[in-house]
Design a protein around this motif. Structure first.
Motif, PDB file in Angstrom:
ATOM      1  N   UNK A  22       0.836  -1.203   0.000  1.00 39.61           N
ATOM      2  CA  UNK A  22       0.000   0.000   0.000  1.00 39.61           C
ATOM      3  C   UNK A  22       0.869   1.251   0.000  1.00 39.61           C
ATOM      4  N   UNK A  23       0.311   2.315  -0.533  1.00 40.64           N
ATOM      5  CA  UNK A  23       0.958   3.611  -0.429  1.00 40.64           C
ATOM      6  C   UNK A  23       0.819   4.140   0.996  1.00 40.64           C
ATOM      7  N   UNK A  24       1.626   5.130   1.338  1.00 43.20           N
ATOM      8  CA  UNK A  24       1.576   5.692   2.682  1.00 43.20           C
ATOM      9  C   UNK A  24       0.200   6.279   2.956  1.00 43.20           C
ATOM     10  N   UNK A  25      -0.330   6.007   4.135  1.00 43.40           N
ATOM     11  CA  UNK A  25      -1.680   6.442   4.495  1.00 43.40           C
ATOM     12  C   UNK A  25      -1.624   7.584   5.494  1.00 43.40           C
ATOM     13  N   UNK A  26      -2.364   8.636   5.198  1.00 43.16           N
ATOM     14  CA  UNK A  26      -2.498   9.769   6.101  1.00 43.16           C
ATOM     15  C   UNK A  26      -3.953   9.885   6.530  1.00 43.16           C
ATOM     16  N   UNK A  27      -4.160  10.272   7.790  1.00 44.68           N
ATOM     17  CA  UNK A  27      -5.527  10.345   8.328  1.00 44.68           C
ATOM     18  C   UNK A  27      -6.368  11.403   7.622  1.00 44.68           C
ATOM     19  N   UNK A  57      -5.561  -6.860  20.236  1.00 50.47           N
ATOM     20  CA  UNK A  57      -5.697  -5.489  19.722  1.00 50.47           C
ATOM     21  C   UNK A  57      -7.167  -5.073  19.616  1.00 50.47           C
ATOM     22  N   UNK A  58      -8.058  -5.903  20.134  1.00 52.57           N
ATOM     23  CA  UNK A  58      -9.487  -5.605  20.042  1.00 52.57           C
ATOM     24  C   UNK A  58      -9.840  -4.296  20.740  1.00 52.57           C
ATOM     25  N   UNK A  59      -9.243  -4.035  21.894  1.00 56.03           N
ATOM     26  CA  UNK A  59      -9.591  -2.832  22.643  1.00 56.03           C
ATOM     27  C   UNK A  59      -9.259  -1.565  21.860  1.00 56.03           C
ATOM     28  N   UNK A  60      -8.206  -1.601  21.055  1.00 54.75           N
ATOM     29  CA  UNK A  60      -7.869  -0.444  20.231  1.00 54.75           C
ATOM     30  C   UNK A  60      -8.972  -0.143  19.230  1.00 54.75           C
ATOM     31  N   UNK A 306     -13.405   2.752   6.816  1.00 55.27           N
ATOM     32  CA  UNK A 306     -13.175   1.785   7.895  1.00 55.27           C
ATOM     33  C   UNK A 306     -11.819   1.109   7.742  1.00 55.27           C
ATOM     34  N   UNK A 307     -11.453   0.743   6.509  1.00 58.48           N
ATOM     35  CA  UNK A 307     -10.135   0.153   6.288  1.00 58.48           C
ATOM     36  C   UNK A 307      -9.039   1.122   6.711  1.00 58.48           C
ATOM     37  N   UNK A 308      -9.179   2.385   6.342  1.00 55.40           N
ATOM     38  CA  UNK A 308      -8.177   3.375   6.726  1.00 55.40           C
ATOM     39  C   UNK A 308      -8.111   3.536   8.241  1.00 55.40           C
ATOM     40  N   UNK A 312      -4.835   2.768  10.745  1.00 59.18           N
ATOM     41  CA  UNK A 312      -4.275   3.805  11.606  1.00 59.18           C
ATOM     42  C   UNK A 312      -4.408   3.458  13.083  1.00 59.18           C
ATOM     43  N   UNK A 313      -5.416   2.653  13.444  1.00 61.67           N
ATOM     44  CA  UNK A 313      -5.658   2.346  14.855  1.00 61.67           C
ATOM     45  C   UNK A 313      -4.744   1.246  15.376  1.00 61.67           C
TER      46      UNK A 313
END
Length: 359
Positions: A22-27, A57-60, A306-308, A312-313
């Motif tokens: 993937x390319x770099x992701x920004x919020x 990682x569910x809590x995140x 949602x994927x993004x 990030x999360x």
């Protein structure tokens, strides 16, 4: 003359597998071009979204995504005639100015079905209705298989400047809606833009639904190696890649189905089921997984966001899988499906399974 067999559930869809970075992701900016983003946006009407991830990682995800009730997709069920979409404030506010998506009930293989997305009205019609309506369309279905029950597809870009009352093409559509396509049908409705005041939809007494996330936790599962073996990359052997991707997709699908075959405690007789966890049994590990599901009438933009948000999360070394399934539209029940897997310890890398139904 050639004899064409009716497509079976095994022949009707094709799966395209991609392994890439993937390319770099920004919020602030979610990509829309390039895979896997374009594959998500290419889905028409999503019915179910599944997120599979390790329980640690569910809590995140709960803190940053599912814990916010305003993030849950909202849609409506409403009974309307096709012609009512083309009338008054509904047509002006929702189609010409706003942006909505709608899908009528029915099966495109033998019923009259209508959909509206990005201002484009699509109608799947049987031969009798098509001829009575007097609209211009094209045959629908595989060439050579239309002899017994021919189907037709008609499309109108309702945002076109020519789609106004008084214009020949638009008046022809309105006439067909008043005299032929005049049966009330049940629609699913989702508004992608700001709701106008007063709301033109309210006069049709819609029923509101919210797709709340449903979490299935403590799935004690045999987890295979989800990282592509370096030997496959070095040799660039397509057959080995396909075999690895098929095995992992099957394992993810069994988790989505809550199959006991992937449970640590599964002791089924091999005579009844020959399924085994992919790869070497020594590489498989026990792990607790969680599956979060949304079900309803979900727009592609929501799955893209949602994927993004999940990327990030979660920590960059954590793995997860996001699957999107569209509505089954054909008689054999086939539907488009898009599954994305980020392997563990592989930030930026992804697997994409893009299953496209037969049209």
């Amino acid at each position: 003359m050639f004899s064409f067999l009716t497509p079976s559930v095994y022949q009707s869809s094709k799966c395209f597998v991609t392994y890439g970075v993937m390319s770099h992701l920004e919020s602030e900016h979610v990509p829309s071009k390039g895979k896997p983003w374009s594959a998500l946006l290419g889905q028409d009407f999503a019915h179910k979204v599944d997120l599979i991830l390790p329980e640690e990682v569910l809590q995140l995800v709960k803190d940053k995504i599912t814990g916010d009730p305003s993030r849950a997709p909202v849609f409506y069920k409403v009974i309307m005639k096709l012609g009512q979409i083309l009338e008054g404030d509904f047509f002006t506010e929702y189609i010409k100015i706003g942006n909505i998506m709608m899908l009528s009930e029915g099966n495109v293989d033998f019923e009259n079905v209508f959909s509206l997305k990005e201002g484009v009205l699509t109608m799947y019609l049987d031969k009798e209705t098509y001829e009575r309506a007097g609209l211009v369309g094209k045959p629908h279905g595989v060439k050579g298989k239309r002899g017994l029950k021919p189907r037709w597809i008609v499309q109108f870009d309702l945002r076109s400047p020519s789609m106004l009352h008084g214009k020949k093409g638009f008046d022809r559509l309105v006439y067909a809606c008043k005299n032929v396509l005049n049966t009330p049908v049940t629609w699913l409705f989702h508004n992608l833009s700001k709701t106008p005041v007063p709301d033109p939809l309210s006069r049709h007494y819609p029923t509101k639904y919210t797709s709340h996330p449903r979490a299935t936790e403590d799935l004690l599962t045999k987890v295979p190696s989800l990282t592509l073996p370096p030997a496959i990359l070095e040799s660039q052997n397509r057959l080995d890649l396909d075999e690895f991707a098929t095995d992992i997709y099957e394992w993810l699908s069994l988790i989505r189905l809550e199959s006991p075959r992937v449970n640590v405690s599964d002791k089924i007789d091999p005579y009844l089921s020959g399924y085994v966890i992919p790869g070497n049994s020594e590489d498989a590990q026990e792990g607790k997984l969680c599956r979060i599901s949304w079900q309803g009438f979900i727009p592609p933009k929501w799955t893209q966001q949602t994927l993004a948000d999940v990327i990030l999360a979660l920590p960059s070394k954590s793995w997860f899988s996001l699957s999107v399934t569209s509505f089954a539209r054909g008689i054999v029940g086939d539907s488009a499906d898009c599954t994305i897997l980020r392997p563990p310890n592989s930030p930026g890398e992804y697997f994409l399974w893009d299953i496209r139904r037969h049209n």
